[in-house]
Design an enzyme around this catalytic site. Structure first.
Site, short mmCIF file in Angstrom:
data_model
loop_
_atom_site.label_atom_id
_atom_site.label_comp_id
_atom_site.label_asym_id
_atom_site.label_seq_id
_atom_site.Cartn_x
_atom_site.Cartn_y
_atom_site.Cartn_z
N ASP A 132 16.12 37.86 22.28
CA ASP A 132 16.12 36.40 22.19
C ASP A 132 16.97 35.89 23.35
O ASP A 132 18.19 36.00 23.33
CB ASP A 132 16.71 35.97 20.84
CG ASP A 132 16.91 34.46 20.74
OD1 ASP A 132 16.53 33.74 21.68
OD2 ASP A 132 17.44 34.00 19.71
N LYS A 145 16.44 24.47 26.51
CA LYS A 145 17.78 24.60 27.09
C LYS A 145 17.65 24.66 28.62
O LYS A 145 18.11 23.77 29.31
CB LYS A 145 18.49 25.83 26.55
CG LYS A 145 18.80 25.65 25.06
CD LYS A 145 18.88 26.96 24.34
CE LYS A 145 18.84 26.81 22.84
NZ LYS A 145 19.77 25.88 22.25
N TRP A 191 22.83 33.34 15.70
CA TRP A 191 21.39 33.44 15.93
C TRP A 191 20.85 34.85 15.72
O TRP A 191 19.76 35.04 15.19
CB TRP A 191 21.02 32.91 17.33
CG TRP A 191 21.25 31.43 17.39
CD1 TRP A 191 22.22 30.77 18.09
CD2 TRP A 191 20.52 30.41 16.68
NE1 TRP A 191 22.15 29.42 17.86
CE2 TRP A 191 21.12 29.17 17.00
CE3 TRP A 191 19.44 30.42 15.81
CZ2 TRP A 191 20.65 27.95 16.49
CZ3 TRP A 191 18.98 29.21 15.29
CH2 TRP A 191 19.58 28.00 15.63
#
Ligand code: PMP
Length: 363
Positions: free
Chosen positions: A172, A197, A104
């Site tokens: 992030d 999530k 990511w």
């Protein structure tokens, strides 16, 4: 636990608190005596305005976000934010730093390369650890430093907040957001997290932005819906916001507050991940993982079996036992258990019991 429900170890969209789902179910036909569902509620109504305020105020309390930080509700997923960041915070000729230690953070850096000069702050490490502070080489002219606090696919979680001096730090936090208190929040220029999530359904991103970050660019013409300054000025309502997702986020924040807040959540998450890691460590290498011990994620635990041919059977039989979502990401294969806030200790106990049984059957 509702008997019809399984234990969902999926990396996201992931498990939500049963109580949150029940509350949403109970209120679905008639939300707060409006005589209609939240799904039908116009976003220009006073009721929605109140919901927006209440959602912001709950997350402020929960994550101890100082008043001067703006909270934005964004769409387009964390992936769109990868692009928005460079468009908002620098000009094309500017340099920005990216700490890259997994899929990511690499993705985020690659998107930024389309809009700025990207300097990678650390050496490639095989994506099995987080770089130490001493291994970070940040250019002093960088407009910001970006990192990912928890690499969902590689199972790597930073145990410290990188010190980048006076350069704004951008994080992030998609896969460990609200899983523990946010340390040194004032060090961040921006924190963002995709909500599917630890917060609610897919489709909402929460961004927490320090006021000095707005209007950083000079003359870049950027798409309106990616413009953080315009979004801030318009209370995240440049277009129709994801009303239902914001509602679900509020229910989750309320649940987390009722559970005692993020310190308590952190303790629970530590317990759950230790139980699983101890099982893997004690399996005489029947199960193993690649991450460096010190950087193991409490949220996502990728692991493999000594005999990788057994992995498909492992996942299949776990499914039969009501343990779902254990397949590893297509980039890395093998297995992965995600242990988000709403995963119960009971669920992890069942998983490790199954793992021990499976080992005995197949050793
Ligand atoms: N960052 C991280 C750490 C992620 O785990 C994910 C999704 N799994 C993303 C970004 C991308 O999120 P989205 O699918 O919402 O764009």
């Amino acid at each position: 636990m509702n008997e019809e429900r399984i234990h969902n170890f999926s990396p996201g969209p992931g498990v939500l608190f049963e109580e949150v789902l029940e509350n949403a179910q109970r209120e679905l036909l008639n939300w707060k005596n409006t005589g209609m569902s939240i799904l039908e509620l116009n976003h220009r109504t006073s009721e929605f305005h109140e919901l927006l305020l209440s959602t912001k105020s709950k997350i402020r309390i929960l994550a101890k976000i100082p008043e001067y930080f703006e909270i934005l509700f964004l769409q387009g997923g964390a992936t769109q934010v990868f692009s928005s960041i460079s468009l908002n915070f620098c000009d094309e000729t500017d340099t920005v730093d990216y700490i890259v230690n997994g899929y990511w953070s690499e993705f985020a850096a690659n998107e930024a390369k389309k809009n700025a000069n990207v300097h990678i702050s650390n050496d490639f490490n095989g994506y099995t650890s987080c770089p130490e502070q001493s291994e970070l080489h940040i250019l002093k002219e960088s407009k910001y430093v970006h990192y990912c606090s928890n690499e969902t696919i590689h199972g790597l979680e930073f145990q410290y907040v990188p010190d980048v001096g006076n350069i704004p730090l951008i994080c992030d936090m998609s896969s460990n957001f609200l899983s523990k208190p946010i340390d040194n929040i004032e060090k961040y220029g921006m924190i963002y997290a995709g909500c599917h999530k630890n917060v609610g359904p897919a489709g909402l991103v929460i961004a927490i932005i320090r006021p000095d970050m707005f209007n950083k660019r000079n003359k870049r013409n950027i798409p309106l819906l990616m413009d953080f300054t315009e979004l801030m000025k318009n209370n995240s309502m440049l277009n129709t916001p994801p009303v239902f997702n914001i509602y679900m986020a509020e229910l989750t924040f309320m649940k987390l507050l009722n559970l005692g807040g993020l310190q308590i959540i952190q303790q629970e998450n530590r317990k759950k991940s230790l139980l699983l890691y101890d099982t893997i460590d004690g399996s005489n290498n029947f199960y193993s993982y690649k991450m460096k011990y010190k950087d193991r994620s409490r949220m996502n635990v990728p692991f493999m079996l000594k005999n990788t041919c057994l992995e498909e059977e492992f996942i299949k039989q776990a499914g039969v036992c009501g343990l779902k979502g254990l397949k590893g990401h297509s980039q890395v294969g093998h297995c992965r258990a995600s242990l988000y806030n709403a995963m119960s200790l009971e669920g992890v106990r069942k998983l490790v019991k199954f793992m021990k049984w499976f080992q005995i059957q197949n050793e």
